[in-house]
Design an enzyme around this catalytic site. Structure first.
Site, PDB file in Angstrom:
ATOM      1  N   GLY A   1      10.230  -2.406  -7.314  1.00  0.00           N
ATOM      2  CA  GLY A   1      11.393  -3.011  -6.693  1.00  0.00           C
ATOM      3  C   GLY A   1      11.162  -3.227  -5.211  1.00  0.00           C
TER       4      GLY A   1
ATOM      5  CD  GLU B   1       7.859   7.604   1.034  1.00  0.00           C
ATOM      6  OE1 GLU B   1       8.088   8.703   0.529  1.00  0.00           O
ATOM      7  OE2 GLU B   1       6.716   7.137   1.142  1.00  0.00           O
TER       8      GLU B   1
ATOM      9  NE  ARG C   1      -1.967  -8.098  10.125  1.00  0.00           N
ATOM     10  CZ  ARG C   1      -2.593  -9.083  10.767  1.00  0.00           C
ATOM     11  NH1 ARG C   1      -2.087 -10.287  10.805  1.00  0.00           N
ATOM     12  NH2 ARG C   1      -3.751  -8.859  11.357  1.00  0.00           N
ATOM     13  CB  ILE C   2       6.176  -7.089   9.217  1.00  0.00           C
ATOM     14  CG1 ILE C   2       6.605  -5.882  10.069  1.00  0.00           C
ATOM     15  CG2 ILE C   2       7.165  -7.319   8.061  1.00  0.00           C
ATOM     16  CD1 ILE C   2       6.659  -4.556   9.341  1.00  0.00           C
TER      17      ILE C   2
HETATM   18 MO1  MOS Z   1       7.139   8.186  -2.866  1.00  0.00          MO
HETATM   19  S1  MOS Z   1       8.387   9.752  -2.627  1.00  0.00           S
HETATM   20  O1  MOS Z   1       5.739   8.458  -2.090  1.00  0.00           O
HETATM   21  O2  MOS Z   1       7.325   7.213  -4.151  1.00  0.00           O
END
Ligand code: MOS
Length: 757
Positions: free
Chosen positions: A477, A716, A639-640
């Site tokens: 996703g 994250e 870099r995006i």
């Molecule tokens: Mo993650 S918590 O490294 O999918």
């Protein structure tokens, strides 16, 4: 793969596809329902498997009555420990830090409520569900121990994935004695259960000793040998297909009992078997975020410079395994301080085993650290942003390494400007909106590691000008189907629409783990390098071919773009890939690639993505209902590749921050150990109304050291910083700090009583 080129030769420029906000290339398949998730597979002659779960949390099953279940129409078999064969590998034996001890009917022990104790196989899902209900178990039950006051304490050997549980640097005790001011915060964070939109599912079909498994998975390269070990077959006898995941967040990176039970049942029944978890079965066997009890203390000198940072975390795990969230390591590389002391202890709960969950360790630790640093700013009489800037880390305080790149200052400013932070009153309880709601502004710093995994990829260019790139990578996703495709196309010097692209099954080169916020850098780097390897070979052919306009140009002096190879210094001189291949009479060129991070860079630099999050909350002055009304973040992550998808990831992380701060809490009955809120009526997560205004700004950052392409991760980053920003905003609105997450009305009411407010 010994001769796989490690370093991209830069025949192709990353950029014509990368950097574009392409829409999801799998979007139409998803919205039209043609994207096939694991449970969408219905092989012929399929049996449905549903497991019955233990109703106690600790003890033994003394008897299982399966007669009624077996007699139910449609039920064909009930697997119990009495008739289930041993696996080839003891499921309590750990082979890698990524391996979890799993429950697969190998004995009569019960280690958490909801643990599988029998598997019902039936011709229809309805019959299997009813069969599971008809299984009657008796138990020899011990008192469940859930919670830090009831669980068994121990000293862990490691936290997270093999990280030491204790760390210190500098003259910690000496600096503490010198301190003019100190600020400390004690807070608890709850059990949080993984609840991706798609619960774990498996469809397994054996053909002799070869098994084909449809299963959402973030790490095909680890799952394939893992399954092979459990079933005593060579890894090449495992075909794993995982083209789409309905969310992973760490829960689909390792193998769990229910999935192995589905594969085991298919082998026993010699028929294809489907086992899909129901929502309530997510609260036990498939990993969760550890609960934590943390204390954080910052000591400062008379000029408000930090002198010492202490972080202690007591972290939950199960009775039978040792995953511990590394919460106290979250602040090691965050704020400048000459001395650090961090330590973890563990407490065993009678729950399933926790594991990685979006920003493991960092999310929990950052949630408390950001409160502590705000309290420190308050004690210093400083604006929270000014205080963070005063204590800005130019080098990683835990080891003195410079950062490979760190545009955090720019993030602080960009988001503060957009938010309007400069108008913030220093003291709490100063702002009310037009409806009389207490209004507060808080902030937090986002940080996450920038790891890099050894992924592999393959690319092929054919003489008709068509091309293909592939790796086993996973789209959960986050947008791998799109961002990795863009990088693959750039590697080949072609438009994304002009190449075929494939990910998500085990016949492809190992794309490594989609986790640790490293997938785009790792698998994308490999794809880019694979395409680049093709173009390097093509350039060799052209520059040695007298009939080519590129003859004699020198291999390093040509570039590829839009299916055409040309001289770097004179783009008018060149020819199409097709012309080169057809003249040479070559059917196809195959390239192999791995992304690269320089070893010396790893030793020299500290590598992180950073960000800043500002939150506005409104709090009812009488009822203490909290609403987050605005969240503005700015993030720097190298870099995006695809700004739209990066922002989607970041806002997703920020929404999870709202969830952590105000909603999520896995609750268990103290007496039975059973989950109390194992559905979405009881386990609260934010809905759209809970996140009215969200901004994720992207700040330019050129990171020349993190890897060949300067790409970091964003998956994250957004949850870190956000949780503390919300708690700090609640304090700013109310003057109250609660001792636990989620922040609850009852705790604010108690705090208000204490304040006399
Ligand atoms: Mo993650 S918590 O490294 O999918």
């Amino acid at each position: 793969m010994a001769d796989t080129p490690m370093v991209a030769a830069h025949h192709v420029r990353l950029g014509s596809n990368s950097g574009q906000s392409m829409t999801r290339r799998d979007g139409i398949a998803k919205v039209t329902g043609t994207a096939t998730y694991a449970a969408d597979n219905h092989p012929e002659n399929l049996l449905h498997a549903v497991f019955a779960g233990a109703s106690i949390a600790r003890g033994r099953v003394t008897s299982l009555d399966i007669e009624a279940a077996l007699a139910h129409p449609g039920v064909v078999h009930v697997m119990t420990p009495d008739n289930t064969p041993a696996l080839s590998q003891d499921p309590d034996q750990k082979t890698t830090p990524f391996t979890a001890r799993i429950d697969v009917l190998q004995n009569d022990k019960v280690r958490y409520a909801g643990q599988p104790i029998a598997v019902i196989l039936a011709e229809t899902l309805e019959a299997a569900v009813e069969g599971a209900r008809l299984v009657k178990a008796t138990y020899d039950s011990d008192q469940a121990r859930i919670g830090f006051d009831d669980g068994e304490a121990f000293d862990p050997e490691a936290v997270g994935i093999s990280t030491p549980p204790k760390f210190s640097t500098g003259d910690f005790e000496g600096n503490r004695k010198k301190a003019a001011l100190s600020a400390s915060v004690e807070m608890e964070t709850p059990l949080q259960y993984h609840n991706a939109m798609e619960p774990h599912a498996v469809v397994a079909e054996w053909d002799g000793d070869h098994v084909t498994v449809d299963m959402p998975n973030q790490a095909i390269g680890l799952a394939k040998p893992g399954i092979a070990n459990y079933f005593g077959i060579p890894p090449e006898n495992v075909t794993l297909r995982s083209p789409y995941l309905g969310g992973g967040f760490g829960s689909k990176a390792v193998l769990f009992g229910p999935q192995m039970l589905g594969i085991l049942a298919a082998r026993e029944m010699k028929r294809p078997v489907k086992l899909a978890l129901k929502r309530d079965q997510m609260f036990g066997p498939v990993q969760h975020r550890s609960a934590t009890r943390q204390s954080v203390r910052y000591d400062m000198d008379a000029d408000n410079n930090l002198l010492a940072f202490e972080h202690k975390a007591n972290v939950s795990t199960s009775s039978f395994d040792n995953w511990l969230d590394g919460a106290a390591n979250a602040g090691l590389s965050l704020y400048a301080t000459p001395s650090i002391s961090v330590s973890h202890t563990g407490t065993r709960f009678d729950t399933g085993t926790p594991g990685a969950m979006r920003a493991p360790g960092i999310a929990t630790g950052s949630a408390v650290i950001e409160c502590a640093i705000d309290v420190a700013a308050e004690k210093a009489g400083m604006d929270p942003l000014e205080f963070r800037l005063l204590n800005y880390a130019e080098k990683d305080p835990s080891n003195g390494k410079p950062y490979s790149a760190k545009a955090l200052r720019e993030c602080y400013k960009a988001a503060a400007d957009s938010f309007g932070w400069k108008d913030r009153p220093l003291k709490p309880r100063q702002m009310r909106d037009e409806n009389g709601l207490l209004t507060g502004w808080g902030m937090g710093t986002s940080i996450f590691h920038a790891p890099f995994f050894p992924a592999k990829a393959r690319a092929v260019l054919r003489k008709d000008g068509s091309a293909r790139a592939e790796t086993s990578g996973a789209d959960m996703g986050q947008g791998a189907w799109t961002a990795l495709w863009q990088m693959a196309a750039d590697g080949l010097g072609m438009a994304a629409d002009d190449i075929e692209f494939d990910i998500g099954h085990s016949d492809l080169p190992d794309g490594s783990v989609a986790g640790g916020s490293a997938h785009t850098a790792s698998a994308g780097g490999a794809l880019f390098a694979a395409g680049n390897d093709v173009i390097r070979q093509l350039a060799e052919i052209a520059t040695q071919d007298k009939d080519s306009p590129l003859f004699g140009a020198g291999n390093e002096r040509v570039l590829g773009e839009n299916g055409r190879l040309f001289k770097a210094e004179d783009p008018n001189v060149g020819e199409s890939y097709i012309d080169i291949l057809q003249r040479a009479g070559i059917e196809e060129i195959e390239g192999r690639g791995r992304g690269n991070r320089d070893k010396a860079s790893t030793e020299t630099y500290a590598m992180f993505s950073h960000g800043a999050v500002y939150a506005e909350v409104k709090v009812d002055p009488d009822l203490f209902q909290v609403r987050v009304t605005r969240l503005v973040g700015a993030f720097a992550a190298g870099r995006i590749i695809n700004p739209r998808l990066a922002q989607s990831q970041l806002t997703g992380g920020m929404i999870w921050g709202v969830s952590f701060a105000l909603h999520e809490e896995g609750m268990h009955d103290k007496r039975t150990g059973r989950p109390l809120n194992n559905d979405f009526a009881g386990y609260h997560i934010p809905v759209l109304a809970d996140v009215p205004h969200l901004e994720a700004l992207l700040v330019d950052e050129d990171d020349p050291h993190v890897n060949d392409l300067g790409v970091k991760g964003v998956g994250e980053l957004g949850i870190t910083g956000t949780v503390g920003a919300i708690a700090n905003a609640v304090w700013h609105a109310t003057g109250i700090r609660t001792a636990r997450y989620p922040i609850k009305i009852e705790d604010l009411l108690k705090g208000a009583q204490a304040l006399g407010a």
